[in-house]
Scaffold this active site. Structure first.
Site, PDB file in Angstrom:
ATOM      1  N   THR A 109       0.865  -1.181   0.000  1.00 13.25           N
ATOM      2  CA  THR A 109       0.000   0.000   0.000  1.00 13.25           C
ATOM      3  C   THR A 109       0.898   1.227   0.000  1.00 13.25           C
ATOM      4  OG1 THR A 109      -0.031   0.085   2.394  1.00 13.25           O
ATOM      5  CG2 THR A 109      -1.754  -1.177   1.339  1.00 13.25           C
ATOM      6  N   GLU A 119      -5.830  -3.936   0.509  1.00 12.21           N
ATOM      7  CA  GLU A 119      -6.059  -4.916   1.569  1.00 12.21           C
ATOM      8  C   GLU A 119      -7.288  -5.791   1.320  1.00 12.21           C
ATOM      9  OE1 GLU A 119      -5.207  -1.799   1.954  1.00 12.21           O
ATOM     10  OE2 GLU A 119      -3.866  -1.496   3.682  1.00 12.21           O
ATOM     11  N   TRP A 122     -19.379  16.209  11.590  1.00 10.52           N
ATOM     12  CA  TRP A 122     -18.473  15.867  10.494  1.00 10.52           C
ATOM     13  C   TRP A 122     -18.987  16.435   9.179  1.00 10.52           C
ATOM     14  CZ3 TRP A 122     -16.906   9.971  11.119  1.00 10.52           C
ATOM     15  CH2 TRP A 122     -16.184   9.823  12.323  1.00 10.52           C
ATOM     16  N   LYS A 149     -13.840  18.153  10.740  1.00 12.42           N
ATOM     17  CA  LYS A 149     -14.567  18.123  12.012  1.00 12.42           C
ATOM     18  C   LYS A 149     -14.860  19.550  12.450  1.00 12.42           C
ATOM     19  CE  LYS A 149     -12.841  13.600  13.119  1.00 12.42           C
ATOM     20  NZ  LYS A 149     -11.744  12.780  13.624  1.00 12.42           N
TER      21      LYS A 149
END
Lengths: 540, 540
Positions: free
Chosen positions: A179, A322, A435, A430
């Site tokens: 990754t 993943e 959010w 935030k």
């Protein structure tokens, strides 16, 4: 022996190429090279050359389990190398040539690659890195002329292809992909034969990539990017035609869509943006294209509509290295045909559903599972047989209890099972304890005429902790203004989501895998001073 | 622990119902009962009731590995029983109620069934057989009223569904199905979780049954006939709507196609023949039906054309109980859209191709592999992870070297990989050292107007060893003659294939699975005296 038995064999990747060689032996594999040259081969030749490559690797002293690296774009020789390396029991390690030298240094040494096959286009990079890769014993260049000592054809010349694939357990590793990791060192995901095969079986289903032997598929995602989303495994499984392009210039891709009658394609939004811009400008057509899968990052609504208007079935998947990478699949739901255009678009803007094999859940900050109400967002966790458990050479597992893997994405699950990525956990803005989704802001902004690309980041605010800054790239010839963008956004996002400032730039930074690099943007705009609150109120 | 790892879990059948309950919980499962009543349930309810059934089986002392038999037509309670029996670790054993008493006696005792769940329609059969089935401890009737001591709902009443499926190895057995075997005792095929799951993953692919979550599938093949061709496993995997009909009266089936908007269906030619006759007579429509799969025995060309003329994608599969049953899949080849109508029909008349997972070969009398030239016929052999290795309780394997299973079918493989069944090995007519395909003769005869059904068998001939006798059933109201049939055949088969005689009968015998019983015909026409050769020459 039980009381009775069915036959069995290990789910090994090489059975794919055996099947394709036997049942779809003359099915074409087309490569468009960077120079524009187009070459053709088929599964019979790929299988033969993969056996020769396996012989060459064995002759070079490579053993089962050893890592064989590639540093290459999409082409048939790269495909052959995949099957050759895995066929002799090796572990294929696809390197991303867009990474920084330090990352490549770390990755090759961490993987302990013993052989590295590369494109001539990366010769300079290889020469520069050689002193830092002491473990690599042999460099082979895919496209060097035969007189070159590193030439692939020269290396394969002594070998006749009389070779039997190395057998073994289906849990043996077959491929390794790191990754690009925005923090810390890159981490390796070690795929095994079983996880790869189950993923391939799921990928061809109608609710996934919908691949049959009639399909002609061109992945416009690199083979070093989570195995080109598994297409090089799914193609031999189904016998579909495979088109590989070594570069992503829209003109070359459009020629391929037309000349090769491509029916299925898949790529990240950035690549599609370039393509759409090219088509709009040149009047090219996508010809036979029927199915488009968008993944890697969220597809803007305008992009989804663009494809739909051309009668192309567009769908939206989600995944990561993943997850092999398919972590969700388009799967239009029951009742799709009865849905209105608006409902279909709303569904497509979400990231599909789980195929059999994957499970999703979203959890809050305390790890409590949130309901599937389509409203509450939380961190997305996944599990299943093609999801990572432990990174390469790590001492501990990468999952929490019950195998749940934390994706770092923020998502909401809808009652119909569809999943909606609302942000990356680290990109979410935030503001005042609530959010703001940077992705939704960006997608809304991209819908504004004249806006080519947009990024939203949170910048420090004395009262609200963070407030959004929107950074915009204008389209060619556009003179769109901040007021235009505000006017467009104001009917599309909640008022408190409206950015406190808009900056125009010539281009946005991207990661090695083509995603917006929010990290770079946050660094560039660190200390950015937002206009004061009075001005905000004035705008309201 | 390896250097890195993906997650994994055993490929167990119960994961299908877990997935469907979680992701497609309210997807409908419709049952049309023999009486015409239609009931509806969904995966959430099926999963819940399957857990209750698992509890009831455990409470009855049934242990993992024990056989749980069903004697039932297609309905949702039967489906629930499948998952309930397997969910507690039991082995589901589907009995064919059309078998003879002696066969049912043998099978139930050989399987050592401990519980038997049955339809009220078979109560008389069960009562008659009970004395011969001493090992069956408990009889449960699916549709008896609650006051009946054998009632299923009464049996389940004490159980709340708080149950966790028994876990285990993916090679554990999950289902048992006996072949109706035309010679010797029936033989049991013991499917395991892994073989069933790999088969299900292959079944949903576009080149197979092409099942998505938008599909509505009605198998018109019984659940005791090779697991209704795997549809009850594929449905929860994809979330398609499932329609089950407890009987096959064409009127009921046509109502279901219309009312439930069935898009996909599968069945044997005999059932389709009845349906086509009904539709032609009544003017019914198949409405939403888009995909029809025909298998079990060869589909006549006229049937294939009938569906095509209605815009229905018709395809032809091949398999047997020993192959789970999908041994070949339709998979229209590359270039399908460019093929002429005649070419598409010719391809569809063959039995498709192998999916990934299955291999075919044809061998001559000495076991030598024949080339894939589309001309040479030989005995078809298959292998793969959902093909039998050893029959239940047999001491030896059922396969020859390298796992090849002898199917008893005669076939030719074409260069494009498609497979053409030309006959059953025991039905082929051996005339003067050459083979005449009884199936091709029958299919040619069925194309003759006025012919409803036809069977060709070999009868002893002093000079040619065997010569064909054609036995014909006229269609309703038809007065087709032998001369008409000869005239029709003469342009369709080689002259030396023309039957030496044609007999007209009111009906033909069928096996318990709906196939023509050539064995019965051969017995009935044993000693048949063919007209002499002079007459044959005169016909020429």
């Amino acid at each position: 022996m039980a009381l009775g038995a069915m036959q069995d064999w290990p789910l090994r990747v090489m059975r794919l190429v055996d099947h394709a060689e036997r049942e779809h032996g003359n099915r074409e594999i087309v490569t468009a090279w960077s120079g524009g040259e187009v070459t053709r081969t088929d599964w019979r030749s790929v299988a033969h050359d993969a056996r020769r490559m396996a012989q060459a690797l064995e002759a070079a002293g490579i053993n089962p389990g050893d890592r064989v690296a590639t540093l290459a774009m999409n082409h048939s020789a790269h495909l052959t190398a995949w099957y050759g390396a895995i066929g002799m029991g090796g572990v294929l390690h696809t390197l991303n040539p867009r990474l920084f030298d330090d990352q490549l240094d770390f990755i090759v040494n961490h993987a302990e690659d013993r052989v590295l096959l590369y494109d001539r286009a990366f010769a300079e990079l290889v020469d520069r890195m050689k002193p830092r890769w002491p473990m690599v014993e042999r460099y082979i260049c895919f496209d060097a002329p035969e007189e070159d000592e590193h030439s692939l054809s020269r290396w394969l010349a002594p070998h006749d292809g009389r070779y039997t694939w190395v057998e073994g357990d289906e849990l043996d590793p077959c491929a390794l992909c790191y990754t690009s990791g925005t923090t810390g060192n890159p981490k390796g995901v070690l795929y095994n034969h079983r996880s790869t095969m189950l993923h391939a079986l799921a990928e061809v289903a109608p609710d996934s990539f919908n691949l049959s032997s009639r399909a002609c598929v061109m992945p416009i995602v690199p083979m070093f990017h989570a195995n080109a989303w598994g297409v090089p495994w799914a193609a031999p499984l189904t016998g579909c035609k495979l088109v590989l392009s070594a570069d992503y210039r829209p003109a070359q891709l459009c020629d391929l869509y037309r000349d090769e009658k491509v029916t299925h394609s898949a790529g990240v939004p950035t690549v599609w943006l370039g393509m759409i811009e090219h088509i709009e400008r040149t009047g090219s057509e996508l010809e036979c294209l029927k199915y488009v899968t968008i993944g890697g990052s969220a597809a803007p609504r305008a992009m989804i509509c663009w494809f739909r208007e051309r009668g192309i079935h567009v769908s939206h998947a989600w995944g990561m290295t993943e997850t092999s990478p398919l972590g969700s699949l388009p799967g239009p739901p029951a009742g799709w045909d009865e849905m209105s255009d608006a409902e279909q678009i709303a569904y497509t803007c979400r990231q599909g559903r789980v195929p059999f094999g994957v499970e999703h859940r979203v959890v809050d900050d305390e790890g409590r599972e949130l309901p599937r109400d389509g409203k509450q967002s939380g961190e997305l966790q996944v599990r299943g047989p093609w999801v990572i458990r432990r990174y390469f050479k790590e001492a501990g597992d990468a999952v929490c209890a019950d195998n749940w893997f934390n994706t770092g994405d923020v998502a909401a699950l809808h009652p119909d099972g569809s999943m909606q990525i609302t942000d990356r956990a680290k990109d979410v803005i935030k503001s005042g304890g609530e959010w703001i989704s940077s992705i939704e802001l960006e997608n809304a902004a991209i819908g504004c005429p004249g806006v080519a690309e947009a990024a939203a980041i949170g910048v420090v605010h004395p009262k609200w902790d963070e407030r959004p800054l929107l950074i915009v790239v204008r389209g060619p010839g556009s003179d769109v203004t901040g007021d235009d963008v505000y006017a467009h956004l104001s009917t599309r996002v909640a008022r408190w989501w409206l950015p406190d400032a808009i900056e125009f730039v010539d281009s946005l930074p991207h990661t090695a895998t083509g995603k917006l690099s929010k990290k770079t943007l946050r660094e560039r705009f660190a200390g950015y001073r937002l206009p004061d609150a009075v001005e905000m109120v004035g705008r309201d």
